[in-house]
Scaffold this motif. Structure first.
Motif, PDB file in Angstrom:
ATOM      1  N   TRP A 100       0.832  -1.213   0.000  1.00  0.00           N
ATOM      2  CA  TRP A 100       0.000   0.000   0.000  1.00  0.00           C
ATOM      3  C   TRP A 100       0.859   1.252   0.000  1.00  0.00           C
ATOM      4  N   VAL A 104       0.563   4.505  -2.503  1.00  0.00           N
ATOM      5  CA  VAL A 104       0.617   5.921  -2.091  1.00  0.00           C
ATOM      6  C   VAL A 104       1.712   6.650  -2.869  1.00  0.00           C
ATOM      7  N   PHE A 134       8.736  12.023  -0.551  1.00  0.00           N
ATOM      8  CA  PHE A 134       7.468  12.076   0.183  1.00  0.00           C
ATOM      9  C   PHE A 134       7.352  10.872   1.107  1.00  0.00           C
ATOM     10  N   ILE A 137       9.946  10.866   4.051  1.00  0.00           N
ATOM     11  CA  ILE A 137       9.602  11.736   5.175  1.00  0.00           C
ATOM     12  C   ILE A 137       8.397  11.168   5.920  1.00  0.00           C
ATOM     13  N   SER A 138       7.421  10.636   5.154  1.00  0.00           N
ATOM     14  CA  SER A 138       6.181  10.199   5.780  1.00  0.00           C
ATOM     15  C   SER A 138       6.335   8.893   6.546  1.00  0.00           C
ATOM     16  N   PHE A 139       7.026   7.947   5.933  1.00  0.00           N
ATOM     17  CA  PHE A 139       7.125   6.609   6.534  1.00  0.00           C
ATOM     18  C   PHE A 139       8.596   6.285   6.751  1.00  0.00           C
ATOM     19  N   ARG A 142       9.615   2.663   7.722  1.00  0.00           N
ATOM     20  CA  ARG A 142       9.390   1.659   6.680  1.00  0.00           C
ATOM     21  C   ARG A 142      10.382   1.828   5.535  1.00  0.00           C
TER      22      ARG A 142
ATOM     23  N   ASP B 169      -0.233   4.969  12.134  1.00  0.00           N
ATOM     24  CA  ASP B 169       0.862   4.202  11.523  1.00  0.00           C
ATOM     25  C   ASP B 169       0.762   4.180  10.007  1.00  0.00           C
ATOM     26  N   TYR B 170      -0.444   4.417   9.513  1.00  0.00           N
ATOM     27  CA  TYR B 170      -0.645   4.264   8.073  1.00  0.00           C
ATOM     28  C   TYR B 170      -0.820   5.594   7.366  1.00  0.00           C
ATOM     29  N   MET B 171      -0.619   6.683   8.095  1.00  0.00           N
ATOM     30  CA  MET B 171      -0.850   7.984   7.488  1.00  0.00           C
ATOM     31  C   MET B 171       0.483   8.669   7.184  1.00  0.00           C
ATOM     32  N   PRO B 172       0.570   9.350   6.056  1.00  0.00           N
ATOM     33  CA  PRO B 172       1.820  10.041   5.719  1.00  0.00           C
ATOM     34  C   PRO B 172       2.048  11.247   6.618  1.00  0.00           C
ATOM     35  N   SER B 173       3.018  11.120   7.511  1.00  0.00           N
ATOM     36  CA  SER B 173       3.211  12.162   8.513  1.00  0.00           C
ATOM     37  C   SER B 173       3.783  13.443   7.919  1.00  0.00           C
ATOM     38  N   ILE B 174       4.091  13.422   6.642  1.00  0.00           N
ATOM     39  CA  ILE B 174       4.587  14.653   5.999  1.00  0.00           C
ATOM     40  C   ILE B 174       3.530  15.747   6.098  1.00  0.00           C
ATOM     41  N   PHE B 175       2.259  15.350   6.294  1.00  0.00           N
ATOM     42  CA  PHE B 175       1.209  16.363   6.305  1.00  0.00           C
ATOM     43  C   PHE B 175       1.184  17.190   7.581  1.00  0.00           C
ATOM     44  N   MET B 183       0.806  21.997   0.729  1.00  0.00           N
ATOM     45  CA  MET B 183      -0.048  21.186  -0.143  1.00  0.00           C
ATOM     46  C   MET B 183      -1.515  21.411   0.184  1.00  0.00           C
TER      47      MET B 183
END
Lengths: 317, 304
Positions: A100, A104, A134, A137-139, A142, B169-175, B183
Motif C-alpha cells: 500500500w 501511495v 514524500f 519523510i512520511s514513513f 518503513r 501508523d498508516y498515514m503520511p506524517s509529511i502532512f 499542499m
C-alpha cells in the motif's frame, strides 16, 4: 486525412525536423536500460520485489489514466512515461516495503508531482524522486528498513559513515543492502551504456555530477584521497542510479550544454554536503530534487540560443 | 446586500475576500500552527478578537492619527490588544497557549490585521470596521481550522486530537510537517476557487472580488485596490476626461464592466464634500466634470 497522408502533407513552420524518435520510444529505451538493474534486484532480493515493481507500475499507469479521464484530458498512458515513473519509483524503494505504501507513492508521483502541474513535460521535479522523498519523510521507519536474506541491517553507506568496514567489491557487484534498484553498480552502468549509445541521455550531467562529487568527497570527506572510502561513496547508495537515470530526466534538467554541466556540478556538491554533513547517510534523492528546483535559475543563466541568433559584436551598437 | 453593512462585511470576509484563501495574507500562522484543528480554532479566534478590536479602535482614531505616523500608531493599537489576548490565554487556556507558543505574540505582525487596518479601518466608520474585523476573523478561523483538520487527519490519523485506532501508523506524517501545510493550502485555494466560480456561473451572483460593483464603495475596503485593473481603467478614464481638450472620455480597452459604462446613480448623487472623505477611487468613478475640479489634490492624497 489518413495518418500516412498527414506525414507527407504536414504544413508547419520551419525548422522541419524529421525523425522517427517519439516520446514512447525514449521511454521504452529507458525502461529497457533499467531492466538489468531490475532483474538484479529481483534476483538479489527475492520474488516479493516482483510484486513491488508490478504494484508501482500498474498503479502509476492507472492513476495517470484515471486522472486524465476524470479531468477530460487526452489519455497519454500509451507514451509509457507513467510506467517508467512507476518502475523508477519501485527501484527506489526498499525490498520489503508494504504494497500500500507503493500505491501511495505512485499516487504522489503521478497525481501530485506530475499531473497537477500539467502532465508530462510540465512537472517541476522528477516524479519518482518526489514520491520517494514524500515516502521517506512520511514513513521513515518503513522506508529505511532494509532487509536482505531476512537479516536487516544498515546499508553499506551508513556503515561507511559510521566508520565500519565495508566490502567495496560486493558493493560494485551489488551483493549488499539497499533499495531494489540501486544495489548493483554494474547493472546500472550496463543500462546507462545502452542509453548513451542510443543517444537517449547526455553524458554531461552524470559525468559532471560524479566528478564533482568525487572531488567534494576527496576534499571534505575527512578521509582525503583514500581510494577505499571514495569507491565506497561512489558505489554506495543511489548515486549511480540517480546520476544516470534520475538527474538526466529531460523534463527537470537543463537543456543547454553549459546548463547541464552547472547542474551536474551543483548536484555533486549538494550530494556531498548531504552525505558528509547531514545526519543521514544518503543524500542523492534530496540533492536531485533540489537541483530540479533550481533548473529554471540555471536556464536563465545559460539560456538556449535562438535558432539563427548571432551574438552582437562587443563595442558595436 | 448593502455595501459596508455588518452582514455584507461578514459575508465579504468569509467568502469574497477570505483572508487566507483569496487575499493569501497571514501565511505565517496559516502554515505554522495548523498541525491540528484545535490549534486552528485557537489561533483563529484569538486573531479574530484582536482583529475586530483593533479595527474598531483604528477606525475611531482614523481622523486623529497623522498620516505619516499611521503605521507605528497601528502597531501600538494592535500590540495592546495582542498583549491582552496573550495574557488572557496564558491565564485561562494554558494548554493551548503552550501549543501555539510564539505565534500568539506574533499576531502583532499578522499581515491580515495590518492589511485591514490600512485598507479598511483607516478609511471607514467604526461599525463597518468592527464587522469587517469580525468577518475577516471568521474567514481566517474557518480556513485555518479546515487546513488544521485536514492536516491532522491525513498526517496523524486523528480528529480533534482523538486518535482513531492505530491509523497514525498508516498515514503520511509529511502532512503535519511543513510541506503538508503548503499542499493543503494550495488544495483549499483551488477547491474554493472552483466552487465559487461554478456558483457564480450558475446563479449569476457575485462571489469574487469585483471592483465595479453596482453597490459601489467596494474599492474602499479592497486589499487589491493598489494594482487593480478595474481601478486603473477608471483612473485612465478620469485622466482622459480631465484633459482640457474636453473630448468625451474614450471607452477603455475592455468596456465589459457595467459600472464603468454607466456611472451609478449613487456616485453621481453624492455631494462632492462627502465623497471627498471617502477614498479616491470612488471619486474618480464620478462623471468627468466633478472629477475635473480636484484631481490633483486627490492624487496627492492617495500617494501620501
Amino acid at each position: 486525412m489518413a495518418d500516412e497522408q498527414k506525414k507527407f502533407l504536414n504544413v508547419s513552420a520551419n525548422p522541419h525536423i524529421r525523425d522517427s524518435i517519439t516520446t514512447q520510444k525514449i521511454m521504452l529505451y529507458v525502461i529497457i536500460a533499467l531492466l538489468p538493474a531490475t532483474a538484479f534486484g529481483i534476483y538479489h532480493f527475492g520474488a516479493y520485489t516482483i510484486a513491488v515493481i508490478l504494484t508501482t507500475v500498474i498503479s502509476s499507469v492507472l492513476f495517470e489514466y484515471l486522472y486524465e479521464k476524470l479531468m477530460k484530458l487526452p489519455i497519454t498512458v500509451s507514451d509509457c512515461s507513467a510506467a517508467l515513473t512507476g518502475l523508477l519509483l519501485a527501484l527506489n524503494l526498499p525490498p520489503e516495503i508494504e504494497l500500500w505504501v507503493c500505491v501511495v507513492g505512485s499516487f504522489v508521483a503521478i497525481v501530485i508531482v506530475k499531473q497537477l502541474f500539467g502532465g508530462l513535460g510540465q512537472n517541476f521535479m522528477n516524479p519518482a524522486l518526489g514520491a520517494r522523498c514524500f515516502l521517506l519523510i512520511s514513513f521513515a521507519s518503513r522506508m529505511t528498513n532494509f532487509a536482505y536474506d531476512t537479516f536487516s541491517g544498515a546499508t553499506p553507506l551508513a556503515k561507511l559513515k559510521a566508520g565500519e568496514t565495508v566490502n567495496t567489491y560486493y558493493m560494485v557487484i551489488g551483493n549488499e543492502m539497499g533499495t531494489i534498484g540501486e544495489v548493483s553498480v554494474i547493472a546500472i552502468i550496463l543500462g546507462a551504456c545502452f542509453l548513451i549509445l542510443m543517444g537517449v541521455i547526455d553524458l554531461r550531467i552524470p559525468a559532471s555530477y560524479i566528478a564533482s562529487f568525487t572531488v567534494f568527497i576527496a576534499l571534505f570527506g575527512g578521509h582525503g584521497l583514500n581510494s577505499y572510502y571514495i569507491v565506497g561513496q561512489l558505489a554506495g547508495g543511489g548515486l549511480m542510479l540517480g546520476a544516470f537515470f534520475m538527474a538526466t530526466d529531460y523534463v527537470s534538467s537543463p537543456i543547454t550544454t553549459k546548463g547541464k554541466i552547472i547542474y551536474g556540478i551543483f548536484l555533486g556538491i549538494l550530494t556531498g554536503v548531504f552525505r558528509v554533513y547531514a545526519s543521514g547517510a544518503e543524500g542523492v534523492s534530496y540533492a536531485i530534487i533540489i537541483g530540479n528546483l533550481i533548473v529554471p535559475l540555471i536556464e536563465r543563466w545559460a539560456p538556449l540560443k535562438c535558432f539563427g541568433y548571432v551574438k552582437p559584436e562587443k563595442g558595436g551598437k | 446586500m448593502k455595501a459596508n453593512s455588518p452582514a455584507e462585511r461578514i459575508f465579504n470576509g468569509i467568502v469574497k475576500e477570505n483572508p487566507t484563501l483569496v487575499i493569501v495574507l497571514g501565511m505565517c500562522p496559516t502554515l505554522a500552527v495548523t498541525t491540528s484543528a484545535m490549534n486552528g480554532i485557537g489561533m483563529g479566534l484569538s486573531t479574530t478578537v484582536v482583529l475586530a478590536l483593533s479595527n474598531l479602535f483604528i477606525s475611531l482614531l482614523r481622523n486623529v492619527i497623522p498620516d505619516k505616523v499611521r503605521i507605528p500608531a497601528f502597531i501600538v493599537v494592535i500590540a495592546s490588544f495582542v498583549t491582552m489576548v496573550d495574557m488572557l490565554m496564558e491565564g485561562f487556556t494554558p494548554a493551548l497557549y503552550a501549543q501555539l507558543g510564539i505565534y500568539i505574540p506574533l499576531i502583532v505582525v499578522n499581515c491580515i490585521i495590518f492589511g485591514r487596518a490600512e485598507a479598511y479601518a483607516s478609511k471607514n466608520g467604526p461599525v463597518a470596521s468592527f464587522f469587517d474585523g469580525i468577518g475577516m476573523g471568521i474567514g481566517f478561523t474557518l480556513s485555518i481550522t479546515v487546513i488544521g483538520f485536514i492536516r491532522e487527519f491525513i498526517g496523524s490519523g486523528a480528529i480533534f486530537g482523538q486518535p482513531i485506532g492505530n491509523l497514525a501508523d498508516y498515514m503520511p506524517s509529511i502532512f503535519v510537517m511543513a510541506p503538508g501545510a503548503f499542499m493543503v493550502l494550495a488544495f483549499l485555494i483551488t477547491v474554493r476557487a472552483a466552487i465559487i466560480n461554478k456558483m457564480e456561473a450558475k446563479k449569476g451572483v457575485r462571489l469574487n472580488v469585483t471592483h465595479t460593483d453596482e453597490e459601489g464603495a467596494y474599492c474602499s475596503g479592497c486589499a487589491f485596490a493598489a494594482n487593480c485593473a478595474g481601478k486603473l481603467q477608471k483612473e485612465a478614464k478620469a485622466a482622459a476626461a480631465a484633459k482640457p481638450a474636453a473630448t468625451p472620455a474614450k471607452p477603455a480597452a475592455k468596456p465589459a464592466d457595467k459600472a464603468e459604462a454607466k456611472p451609478t446613480d449613487k456616485a453621481e448623487a453624492k455631494p462632492a464634500d462627502k465623497a471627498e472623505a471617502k477614498p479616491a477611487d470612488k471619486a474618480e468613478a464620478k462623471p468627468a466634470d466633478k472629477a475635473e475640479e480636484k484631481p490633483a489634490e486627490k492624487k496627492e492624497e492617495v500617494k501620501a
